[in-house]
Write a protein that holds these residues in place. Structure first.
Motif, PDB file in Angstrom:
ATOM      1  N   ALA A 101       0.848  -1.090   0.036  1.00 48.34           N
ATOM      2  CA  ALA A 101       0.084   0.034  -0.009  1.00 48.34           C
ATOM      3  C   ALA A 101       0.872   1.326  -0.050  1.00 48.34           C
ATOM      4  O   ALA A 101       0.465   2.407  -0.677  1.00 48.34           O
ATOM      5  CB  ALA A 101      -1.035   0.196   1.162  1.00 48.34           C
ATOM      6  N   LEU A 102       2.195   1.219   0.816  1.00 44.39           N
ATOM      7  CA  LEU A 102       2.843   2.529   0.908  1.00 44.39           C
ATOM      8  C   LEU A 102       3.703   2.640  -0.339  1.00 44.39           C
ATOM      9  O   LEU A 102       3.970   1.840  -1.059  1.00 44.39           O
ATOM     10  CB  LEU A 102       3.773   2.402   2.131  1.00 44.39           C
ATOM     11  CG  LEU A 102       3.076   2.441   3.501  1.00 44.39           C
ATOM     12  CD1 LEU A 102       3.853   2.085   4.575  1.00 44.39           C
ATOM     13  CD2 LEU A 102       2.353   3.663   3.841  1.00 44.39           C
ATOM     14  N   PRO A 103       3.961   3.984  -0.629  1.00 42.60           N
ATOM     15  CA  PRO A 103       4.700   4.350  -1.857  1.00 42.60           C
ATOM     16  C   PRO A 103       6.119   4.400  -1.554  1.00 42.60           C
ATOM     17  O   PRO A 103       6.563   4.645  -0.545  1.00 42.60           O
ATOM     18  CB  PRO A 103       4.056   5.681  -2.411  1.00 42.60           C
ATOM     19  CG  PRO A 103       3.497   6.253  -1.055  1.00 42.60           C
ATOM     20  CD  PRO A 103       3.345   5.080  -0.363  1.00 42.60           C
ATOM     21  N   GLY A 104       7.098   4.278  -2.411  1.00 42.92           N
ATOM     22  CA  GLY A 104       8.533   4.890  -2.365  1.00 42.92           C
ATOM     23  C   GLY A 104       9.252   4.379  -1.125  1.00 42.92           C
ATOM     24  O   GLY A 104       9.136   3.139  -0.560  1.00 42.92           O
ATOM     25  N   LEU A 105       9.857   5.517  -0.294  1.00 40.16           N
ATOM     26  CA  LEU A 105      10.307   5.064   0.895  1.00 40.16           C
ATOM     27  C   LEU A 105       9.703   4.317   1.978  1.00 40.16           C
ATOM     28  O   LEU A 105      10.005   3.892   2.969  1.00 40.16           O
ATOM     29  CB  LEU A 105      11.146   6.046   1.321  1.00 40.16           C
ATOM     30  CG  LEU A 105      12.303   6.594   0.727  1.00 40.16           C
ATOM     31  CD1 LEU A 105      13.195   7.990   1.019  1.00 40.16           C
ATOM     32  CD2 LEU A 105      13.468   5.586   0.876  1.00 40.16           C
ATOM     33  N   LEU A 151      17.876   2.375  -3.188  1.00 40.48           N
ATOM     34  CA  LEU A 151      17.131   1.784  -4.441  1.00 40.48           C
ATOM     35  C   LEU A 151      15.620   2.535  -4.521  1.00 40.48           C
ATOM     36  O   LEU A 151      15.228   2.737  -5.572  1.00 40.48           O
ATOM     37  CB  LEU A 151      17.022   0.148  -4.427  1.00 40.48           C
ATOM     38  CG  LEU A 151      16.401  -0.411  -5.640  1.00 40.48           C
ATOM     39  CD1 LEU A 151      17.447  -0.116  -6.717  1.00 40.48           C
ATOM     40  CD2 LEU A 151      16.165  -1.840  -5.477  1.00 40.48           C
ATOM     41  N   LEU A 152      15.133   2.723  -3.361  1.00 39.21           N
ATOM     42  CA  LEU A 152      13.773   3.159  -3.119  1.00 39.21           C
ATOM     43  C   LEU A 152      13.697   4.637  -2.943  1.00 39.21           C
ATOM     44  O   LEU A 152      12.601   5.442  -3.303  1.00 39.21           O
ATOM     45  CB  LEU A 152      12.936   2.464  -1.935  1.00 39.21           C
ATOM     46  CG  LEU A 152      12.738   1.167  -2.026  1.00 39.21           C
ATOM     47  CD1 LEU A 152      11.936   0.664  -0.654  1.00 39.21           C
ATOM     48  CD2 LEU A 152      11.970   0.589  -3.283  1.00 39.21           C
ATOM     49  N   SER A 153      14.781   5.374  -2.963  1.00 39.82           N
ATOM     50  CA  SER A 153      14.882   6.910  -2.829  1.00 39.82           C
ATOM     51  C   SER A 153      14.372   7.538  -4.011  1.00 39.82           C
ATOM     52  O   SER A 153      14.442   7.226  -5.251  1.00 39.82           O
ATOM     53  CB  SER A 153      16.265   7.315  -2.448  1.00 39.82           C
ATOM     54  OG  SER A 153      16.554   8.684  -2.574  1.00 39.82           O
ATOM     55  N   PRO A 154      13.544   8.624  -3.997  1.00 38.14           N
ATOM     56  CA  PRO A 154      13.215   9.337  -5.299  1.00 38.14           C
ATOM     57  C   PRO A 154      14.207  10.090  -5.685  1.00 38.14           C
ATOM     58  O   PRO A 154      14.141  10.329  -7.253  1.00 38.14           O
ATOM     59  CB  PRO A 154      12.242  10.260  -4.539  1.00 38.14           C
ATOM     60  CG  PRO A 154      12.530  10.473  -3.213  1.00 38.14           C
ATOM     61  CD  PRO A 154      13.127   8.989  -2.712  1.00 38.14           C
ATOM     62  N   ALA A 155      15.314  10.343  -4.938  1.00 41.67           N
ATOM     63  CA  ALA A 155      16.631  11.111  -5.734  1.00 41.67           C
ATOM     64  C   ALA A 155      17.272  10.211  -6.570  1.00 41.67           C
ATOM     65  O   ALA A 155      17.215   8.895  -6.475  1.00 41.67           O
ATOM     66  CB  ALA A 155      17.820  11.393  -4.573  1.00 41.67           C
ATOM     67  N   ASP A 156      17.662  10.812  -7.700  1.00 46.22           N
ATOM     68  CA  ASP A 156      18.236   9.665  -8.739  1.00 46.22           C
ATOM     69  C   ASP A 156      19.766   9.547  -8.485  1.00 46.22           C
ATOM     70  O   ASP A 156      20.678  10.567  -8.581  1.00 46.22           O
ATOM     71  CB  ASP A 156      18.390  10.587 -10.029  1.00 46.22           C
ATOM     72  CG  ASP A 156      18.887   9.786 -11.251  1.00 46.22           C
ATOM     73  OD1 ASP A 156      19.030   8.689 -11.191  1.00 46.22           O
ATOM     74  OD2 ASP A 156      19.126  10.202 -12.352  1.00 46.22           O
ATOM     75  N   VAL A 157      19.873   8.531  -7.541  1.00 45.07           N
ATOM     76  CA  VAL A 157      21.379   8.216  -7.169  1.00 45.07           C
ATOM     77  C   VAL A 157      22.199   7.264  -8.211  1.00 45.07           C
ATOM     78  O   VAL A 157      23.325   7.290  -8.120  1.00 45.07           O
ATOM     79  CB  VAL A 157      21.293   7.353  -5.760  1.00 45.07           C
ATOM     80  CG1 VAL A 157      20.849   8.300  -4.803  1.00 45.07           C
ATOM     81  CG2 VAL A 157      20.481   6.075  -6.177  1.00 45.07           C
ATOM     82  N   GLY A 158      21.431   6.926  -9.311  1.00 40.54           N
ATOM     83  CA  GLY A 158      22.053   6.100 -10.273  1.00 40.54           C
ATOM     84  C   GLY A 158      22.571   4.575  -9.790  1.00 40.54           C
ATOM     85  O   GLY A 158      22.555   4.520  -8.556  1.00 40.54           O
ATOM     86  N   GLY A 159      23.015   4.052 -10.587  1.00 40.09           N
ATOM     87  CA  GLY A 159      23.741   2.741 -10.163  1.00 40.09           C
ATOM     88  C   GLY A 159      22.747   1.638  -9.605  1.00 40.09           C
ATOM     89  O   GLY A 159      22.981   0.832  -8.856  1.00 40.09           O
ATOM     90  N   GLY A 160      21.384   1.776 -10.302  1.00 37.67           N
ATOM     91  CA  GLY A 160      20.021   0.821  -9.893  1.00 37.67           C
ATOM     92  C   GLY A 160      20.838  -0.730  -9.966  1.00 37.67           C
ATOM     93  O   GLY A 160      20.548  -1.303  -9.132  1.00 37.67           O
TER      94      GLY A 160
END
Length: 448
Positions: A101-105, A151-160
């Motif tokens: 149910a919860l989104p993202g982080l 991995l779940l962070s909205p920030a684009d950290v790259g390197g998925g």
């Protein structure tokens, strides 16, 4: 992504199958197998749809399997174990709904049961073996949580792809640690059997994983083709991890009309598998009383499973050696003699006279009917076909007057008596102290 996803998928799926195949009935192996399986499917889903909801949820689910594995490690008494297992299952389902149910982080809420389980494990760490297990599992949990958060962070950290690979390494280490814990608790060797299975897993990865990764790189954007490639790798990895079970299944299919040959081959394969997992004979003379008691209790619980008994260090007992004098020395032969030794020690607990349910008979009854004969009085519809009059009376008595938790406590106390007799034969100098009786035991005894 395919260069990371395919090896991560193959190794996680192989180790999940290996853990299940090693001992399907032990929750301490089922939970990490479920975590690795969820991760493997999550890797495939992320490859098809990077950052998709299904992939994120599947990559969070290993936290719940990890937590279940930690709870299964807790050194609890039977009375404590039952509510903890039920609570863990209910909380797991609740957090599963929250993760979906919860989104993202917000999906990091899946880490909450893992934190609780590790907290309990640290409080009871003095009773956990190996001693470094709580620290190692905590380190892996921290690394897994950090990778999942990035991995779940909205920030684009790259390197998925790198993050998914790092999470996979953490979970592979967790699976290995749980296999070590199970082997230690069962008195078995892990390394030879694991190395053989790992060699098969790497072979499967090279034969199917390399072509699958190349296909995914060349034919990108075709989900059906990608799913088929992961399916082929999953089949090959499962064959490597479940080698013994697959071999026996093939025998049942190919040799369905030749039962004697099938039985002979089954005995040979079980002997071969037992040789990989049996401890060295010299180890029996160096173990202490607590471990000897645990191994005796485990052997009594596995009385009806010759395959498990063949891997028990108790097959090197001096009385087993004497019984095998001048005969072929094979793991299953030792297991049969160990079973005979245990049966004799259980029979020695029988008081004189006709069958009874008095206090003097409780240790004999609980071992004879629940371990030696393998009867489960607490099933909804117990079968009475072929049962003796004594067995029917005992089953009825257990159902009416002996709660399940009291039954387990009696089994522990009776196992101490049997362990004391075996320990004396081995050459132990000290008496195995019996567990104290509980108030529930006294009430049940008066009822009987």
């Amino acid at each position: 992504m395919p260069a990371v996803a395919v090896p991560a998928f193959a190794l996680a799926w192989w180790l999940a199958c290996y853990l299940i195949g090693r001992d399907p009935r032990r929750w301490v192996l089922r939970w990490p197998a479920a975590a690795l399986g969820s991760y493997a499917i999550g890797v495939a889903a992320w490859t098809l749809a990077p950052g998709g909801m299904a992939a994120e949820v599947l990559l969070c689910l290993p936290a719940l399997g990890f937590a279940g594995a930690v709870v299964a490690l807790l050194p609890l008494t039977p009375r404590e174990r039952r509510p903890v297992d039920r609570g863990a299952l209910v909380l797991g389902l609740l957090f599963l709904v929250m993760v979906i149910a919860l989104p993202g982080l917000g999906r990091l809420v899946a880490l909450s049961p893992l934190i609780g389980g590790l907290t309990l494990l640290w409080r009871l760490r003095s009773q956990v073996t190996p001693r470094m297990l709580p620290a190692a599992l905590t380190l892996m949990a921290v690394l897994y949580a950090a990778g999942l958060a990035l991995l779940l962070s909205p920030a684009d950290v790259g390197g998925g792809a790198a993050l998914i690979g790092a999470i996979g390494v953490d979970l592979l280490v967790v699976g290995y640690l749980m296999a070590v814990a199970h082997a230690t608790e069962a008195g078995e060797r892990l390394r030879p059997d694991l190395r053989r299975s790992l060699a098969a897993g790497i072979t499967a990865l090279l034969l199917t994983g390399v072509p699958a990764a190349a296909t995914l790189m060349i034919v990108s954007g075709h989900d059906v083709v990608a799913a088929l490639q992961f399916g082929i790798v999953a089949v090959a990895a499962a064959l490597a991890g479940l080698g013994g079970q697959v071999r026996r299944l093939l025998d049942r299919v190919a040799l369905y009309d030749d039962a004697p040959l099938r039985s002979d081959r089954d005995s040979l394969f079980l002997n071969a598998d037992a040789l990989l997992r049996r401890r060295e004979p010299r180890r029996l003379s160096t173990i202490g009383e607590p471990e000897f008691l645990r191994l005796t209790r485990r052997a009594l619980n596995d009385f009806g499973d010759l395959d498990r008994l063949a891997r028990s260090p108790l097959t090197d007992l001096p009385m087993v050696e004497r019984r095998l004098a001048g005969r072929e020395d094979q793991p299953r032969a030792r297991a049969r003699e160990l079973r005979a030794v245990l049966r004799e020690n259980v029979s020695a607990l029988r008081p004189p006279g006709q069958f009874d349910t008095s206090d003097d008979w409780r240790y004999y009854n609980v071992l004879q009917f629940c371990c030696v004969l393998g009867l489960n009085p607490y099933v909804r519809r117990p079968r009475s076909d072929g049962m003796s009059r004594e067995a029917r009376q005992a089953v009825d008595w257990f159902r009416r007057y002996v709660p399940r938790d009291v039954n387990r406590q009696w089994q522990r106390e009776a196992a101490m008596i049997v362990a004391e007799a075996l320990w004396t034969e081995v050459g132990g100098r000290h008496r195995v102290a019996p567990a104290p009786r509980t108030p529930t035991d006294e009430i049940t005894t008066r009822q009987s």
